[in-house]
Scaffold this motif. Structure first.
Motif, PDB file in Angstrom:
ATOM      1  N   GLN A  51      33.786  22.650  -7.775  1.00  0.00           N
ATOM      2  CA  GLN A  51      34.595  22.519  -8.991  1.00  0.00           C
ATOM      3  C   GLN A  51      35.395  21.213  -8.984  1.00  0.00           C
ATOM      4  O   GLN A  51      36.122  20.906  -8.044  1.00  0.00           O
ATOM      5  N   GLY A  52      35.227  20.424 -10.033  1.00  0.00           N
ATOM      6  CA  GLY A  52      36.034  19.228 -10.225  1.00  0.00           C
ATOM      7  C   GLY A  52      35.658  18.038  -9.375  1.00  0.00           C
ATOM      8  O   GLY A  52      36.354  17.022  -9.391  1.00  0.00           O
ATOM      9  N   ILE A  53      34.562  18.103  -8.642  1.00  0.00           N
ATOM     10  CA  ILE A  53      34.202  16.966  -7.789  1.00  0.00           C
ATOM     11  C   ILE A  53      33.396  15.936  -8.583  1.00  0.00           C
ATOM     12  O   ILE A  53      32.788  16.256  -9.607  1.00  0.00           O
ATOM     13  N   ASP A  54      33.402  14.713  -8.093  1.00  0.00           N
ATOM     14  CA  ASP A  54      32.602  13.641  -8.682  1.00  0.00           C
ATOM     15  C   ASP A  54      31.239  13.642  -7.966  1.00  0.00           C
ATOM     16  O   ASP A  54      31.129  13.199  -6.818  1.00  0.00           O
ATOM     17  N   ALA A  55      30.220  14.145  -8.641  1.00  0.00           N
ATOM     18  CA  ALA A  55      28.918  14.325  -7.999  1.00  0.00           C
ATOM     19  C   ALA A  55      28.336  13.003  -7.517  1.00  0.00           C
ATOM     20  O   ALA A  55      27.769  12.929  -6.411  1.00  0.00           O
ATOM     21  N   ASN A  56      28.471  11.965  -8.319  1.00  0.00           N
ATOM     22  CA  ASN A  56      27.913  10.668  -7.922  1.00  0.00           C
ATOM     23  C   ASN A  56      28.596  10.124  -6.673  1.00  0.00           C
ATOM     24  O   ASN A  56      27.949   9.589  -5.772  1.00  0.00           O
ATOM     25  N   ALA A  57      29.919  10.283  -6.641  1.00  0.00           N
ATOM     26  CA  ALA A  57      30.669   9.799  -5.479  1.00  0.00           C
ATOM     27  C   ALA A  57      30.294  10.585  -4.226  1.00  0.00           C
ATOM     28  O   ALA A  57      30.161  10.012  -3.129  1.00  0.00           O
ATOM     29  N   VAL A  58      30.123  11.883  -4.375  1.00  0.00           N
ATOM     30  CA  VAL A  58      29.759  12.725  -3.224  1.00  0.00           C
ATOM     31  C   VAL A  58      28.384  12.343  -2.698  1.00  0.00           C
ATOM     32  O   VAL A  58      28.172  12.223  -1.476  1.00  0.00           O
ATOM     33  N   ARG A  59      27.436  12.139  -3.595  1.00  0.00           N
ATOM     34  CA  ARG A  59      26.084  11.769  -3.162  1.00  0.00           C
ATOM     35  C   ARG A  59      26.079  10.392  -2.496  1.00  0.00           C
ATOM     36  O   ARG A  59      25.359  10.172  -1.512  1.00  0.00           O
ATOM     37  N   GLU A  60      26.869   9.475  -3.028  1.00  0.00           N
ATOM     38  CA  GLU A  60      26.942   8.136  -2.439  1.00  0.00           C
ATOM     39  C   GLU A  60      27.536   8.204  -1.035  1.00  0.00           C
ATOM     40  O   GLU A  60      27.039   7.545  -0.107  1.00  0.00           O
ATOM     41  N   GLU A  61      28.581   9.012  -0.869  1.00  0.00           N
ATOM     42  CA  GLU A  61      29.197   9.152   0.443  1.00  0.00           C
ATOM     43  C   GLU A  61      28.221   9.764   1.447  1.00  0.00           C
ATOM     44  O   GLU A  61      28.132   9.320   2.601  1.00  0.00           O
ATOM     45  N   ALA A  62      27.462  10.770   0.997  1.00  0.00           N
ATOM     46  CA  ALA A  62      26.496  11.414   1.897  1.00  0.00           C
ATOM     47  C   ALA A  62      25.393  10.446   2.295  1.00  0.00           C
ATOM     48  O   ALA A  62      24.905  10.471   3.438  1.00  0.00           O
ATOM     49  N   ALA A  63      25.005   9.579   1.370  1.00  0.00           N
ATOM     50  CA  ALA A  63      23.962   8.593   1.677  1.00  0.00           C
ATOM     51  C   ALA A  63      24.454   7.568   2.689  1.00  0.00           C
ATOM     52  O   ALA A  63      23.699   7.121   3.562  1.00  0.00           O
ATOM     53  N   GLN A  64      25.733   7.196   2.585  1.00  0.00           N
ATOM     54  CA  GLN A  64      26.298   6.208   3.497  1.00  0.00           C
ATOM     55  C   GLN A  64      26.691   6.812   4.842  1.00  0.00           C
ATOM     56  O   GLN A  64      26.791   6.097   5.839  1.00  0.00           O
ATOM     57  N   THR A 106      25.483  11.393   8.966  1.00  0.00           N
ATOM     58  CA  THR A 106      25.884  12.319  10.021  1.00  0.00           C
ATOM     59  C   THR A 106      27.165  13.076   9.678  1.00  0.00           C
ATOM     60  O   THR A 106      27.643  13.882  10.478  1.00  0.00           O
ATOM     61  N   ASP A 107      27.709  12.823   8.500  1.00  0.00           N
ATOM     62  CA  ASP A 107      28.931  13.508   8.061  1.00  0.00           C
ATOM     63  C   ASP A 107      28.547  14.899   7.557  1.00  0.00           C
ATOM     64  O   ASP A 107      27.982  15.054   6.477  1.00  0.00           O
ATOM     65  N   LEU A 108      28.848  15.930   8.341  1.00  0.00           N
ATOM     66  CA  LEU A 108      28.428  17.289   8.019  1.00  0.00           C
ATOM     67  C   LEU A 108      29.024  17.771   6.701  1.00  0.00           C
ATOM     68  O   LEU A 108      28.318  18.366   5.872  1.00  0.00           O
ATOM     69  N   ALA A 109      30.307  17.519   6.495  1.00  0.00           N
ATOM     70  CA  ALA A 109      30.957  17.995   5.274  1.00  0.00           C
ATOM     71  C   ALA A 109      30.296  17.408   4.029  1.00  0.00           C
ATOM     72  O   ALA A 109      30.084  18.102   3.023  1.00  0.00           O
ATOM     73  N   ALA A 110      29.955  16.121   4.111  1.00  0.00           N
ATOM     74  CA  ALA A 110      29.310  15.458   2.972  1.00  0.00           C
ATOM     75  C   ALA A 110      27.934  16.052   2.717  1.00  0.00           C
ATOM     76  O   ALA A 110      27.545  16.280   1.556  1.00  0.00           O
ATOM     77  N   GLN A 111      27.183  16.328   3.770  1.00  0.00           N
ATOM     78  CA  GLN A 111      25.842  16.883   3.604  1.00  0.00           C
ATOM     79  C   GLN A 111      25.893  18.302   3.044  1.00  0.00           C
ATOM     80  O   GLN A 111      25.068  18.685   2.206  1.00  0.00           O
ATOM     81  N   LEU A 112      26.849  19.076   3.497  1.00  0.00           N
ATOM     82  CA  LEU A 112      27.011  20.433   2.978  1.00  0.00           C
ATOM     83  C   LEU A 112      27.328  20.413   1.482  1.00  0.00           C
ATOM     84  O   LEU A 112      26.793  21.221   0.708  1.00  0.00           O
ATOM     85  N   LEU A 113      28.178  19.473   1.074  1.00  0.00           N
ATOM     86  CA  LEU A 113      28.574  19.408  -0.319  1.00  0.00           C
ATOM     87  C   LEU A 113      27.424  18.955  -1.214  1.00  0.00           C
ATOM     88  O   LEU A 113      27.240  19.465  -2.323  1.00  0.00           O
ATOM     89  N   VAL A 114      26.616  18.017  -0.734  1.00  0.00           N
ATOM     90  CA  VAL A 114      25.455  17.586  -1.525  1.00  0.00           C
ATOM     91  C   VAL A 114      24.453  18.729  -1.652  1.00  0.00           C
ATOM     92  O   VAL A 114      23.845  18.918  -2.713  1.00  0.00           O
ATOM     93  N   ALA A 115      24.286  19.500  -0.591  1.00  0.00           N
ATOM     94  CA  ALA A 115      23.396  20.664  -0.674  1.00  0.00           C
ATOM     95  C   ALA A 115      23.912  21.652  -1.718  1.00  0.00           C
ATOM     96  O   ALA A 115      23.126  22.245  -2.471  1.00  0.00           O
ATOM     97  N   ASP A 116      25.219  21.817  -1.775  1.00  0.00           N
ATOM     98  CA  ASP A 116      25.812  22.672  -2.809  1.00  0.00           C
ATOM     99  C   ASP A 116      25.486  22.140  -4.204  1.00  0.00           C
ATOM    100  O   ASP A 116      25.136  22.907  -5.110  1.00  0.00           O
ATOM    101  N   LEU A 117      25.606  20.831  -4.376  1.00  0.00           N
ATOM    102  CA  LEU A 117      25.302  20.232  -5.678  1.00  0.00           C
ATOM    103  C   LEU A 117      23.832  20.434  -6.045  1.00  0.00           C
ATOM    104  O   LEU A 117      23.507  20.724  -7.208  1.00  0.00           O
ATOM    105  N   ASP A 118      22.952  20.274  -5.063  1.00  0.00           N
ATOM    106  CA  ASP A 118      21.531  20.505  -5.316  1.00  0.00           C
ATOM    107  C   ASP A 118      21.302  21.947  -5.771  1.00  0.00           C
ATOM    108  O   ASP A 118      20.568  22.210  -6.724  1.00  0.00           O
ATOM    109  N   MET A 119      21.927  22.881  -5.089  1.00  0.00           N
ATOM    110  CA  MET A 119      21.758  24.292  -5.418  1.00  0.00           C
ATOM    111  C   MET A 119      22.309  24.587  -6.810  1.00  0.00           C
ATOM    112  O   MET A 119      21.682  25.309  -7.596  1.00  0.00           O
ATOM    113  N   LEU A 120      23.452  24.034  -7.100  1.00  0.00           N
ATOM    114  CA  LEU A 120      24.085  24.263  -8.397  1.00  0.00           C
ATOM    115  C   LEU A 120      23.221  23.735  -9.529  1.00  0.00           C
ATOM    116  O   LEU A 120      23.179  24.307 -10.613  1.00  0.00           O
ATOM    117  N   GLY A 121      22.494  22.644  -9.268  1.00  0.00           N
ATOM    118  CA  GLY A 121      21.625  22.063 -10.285  1.00  0.00           C
ATOM    119  C   GLY A 121      20.243  22.675 -10.330  1.00  0.00           C
ATOM    120  O   GLY A 121      19.389  22.217 -11.098  1.00  0.00           O
TER     121      GLY A 121
END
Length: 300
Positions: free
Chosen positions: A214-227, A230-245
């Motif tokens: 809720q309320g997150i910037d999807a583009n920013a989250v995906r960019e952070e995960a790409a950069q 190895t950041d577990l929190a970032a990868q978990l959040l992108v997986a959530d975004l994938d599931m939500l979509g």
């Protein structure tokens, strides 16, 4: 509309502990020729499609322009005076129905006719295209020998629904209001009283997913995960975004891919999140058993 999915997997909905509710995510004024689809009502809806063609919209309050699309469909269906029906599935509260329909993306518009479901589109249609679509559906129904005059359809009652447990109803109401914390609390209380309630488990997993994103910037989250691969929190959040979509395979693959060579703490976090996403997808989703097998191979 010539490549049918075939018969809906109603058997998947006959698993125990499923309670039904209304399609609470659809706002606005429902059409008099509209049905809110539930687990109980789906079988009757399939039976009714032997007499009346049904447009089935699987959507969510999270879908951009979803309300406008629903409004266009309502207007177009109403204009036909009962020659066809509109059925609305709220993917947030009716996850198992969406699973039985094999939904991969929101919104998805389907045609249910003569007991068979056929895909139409997996996006929002412009208002000017909806009337043309209705004409095509009615022509197809006429070719299949159905009465497209609308005569006698006005008296056809919607499938009756059994009352849902009060806490499930409370959770649905909270989701409609956007109060995800209250929805989580209601589902958790329901599970404390009936731990085997499958709908409460799926509902809790889905609302928790909505709350995490809720309320997150999807583009920013995906960019952070790409950069930061190895950041577990970032990868978990992108997986959530994938599931939500609706990108279920992407969500599962991302998390399973990070299990290889991970330490025990990381594996535990990935396992917990995957189990939650399995609940969101539902046991009827064919991608879940395959992902469960891969998870077991990594863990044991």
């Amino acid at each position: 509309m010539t490549d049918p999915y075939g018969i809906i997997d109603l058997a998947a909905l006959k698993q125990p502990a499923a309670s039904e509710g209304s399609a609470g995510g659809a706002g606005g004024t429902p059409s008099p020729h509209e049905v809110a689809v539930t687990e109980q009502g789906l079988e009757q809806l399939v039976a009714d499609s032997q007499q009346i063609p049904t447009l089935m919209l699987v959507t969510s309050s999270r879908v951009a322009e979803g309300e406008q699309f629903l409004g266009s469909l309502r207007r177009a269906v109403d204009a036909q005076g009962g020659a066809l029906r509109l059925a609305v599935v709220d993917a947030d509260t009716q996850q198992r129905v969406a699973g039985a329909l094999r939904i991969e993306q929101l919104p998805t518009l389907l045609l249910l006719i003569l007991g068979q479901v056929q895909p139409i589109v997996q996006s929002v249609l412009p208002d000017e295209e909806v009337d043309n679509l209705i004409s095509q559906v009615l022509e197809l129904a006429k070719q299949q020998g159905l009465d497209t005059t609308g005569a006698g359809q006005g008296e056809q009652a919607a499938p009756e629904e059994e009352p849902m447990p009060p806490l499930i109803a409370e959770a649905y109401e909270a989701i409609e209001k956007g109060d995800l914390d209250a929805a989580v609390a209601a589902y958790e209380k329901q599970l404390s009283e009936t731990p085997a309630d499958a709908e409460a488990k799926a509902g809790l997993a889905t609302v928790s997913l909505m709350r995490r994103t809720q309320g997150i910037d999807a583009n920013a989250v995906r960019e952070e995960a790409a950069q930061k691969p190895t950041d577990l929190a970032a990868q978990l959040l992108v997986a959530d975004l994938d599931m939500l979509g609706g990108h279920v395979d992407d969500a599962f693959s991302r998390l399973l891919g990070h299990l290889r060579g991970a330490d025990q703490e990381t594996k535990a976090a990935l396992r917990d999140r995957l189990l939650q996403l399995f609940e969101v997808a539902g046991p009827a989703d064919p991608r879940v058993p395959a992902a469960r097998k891969r998870l077991a191979n990594f863990l044991y």
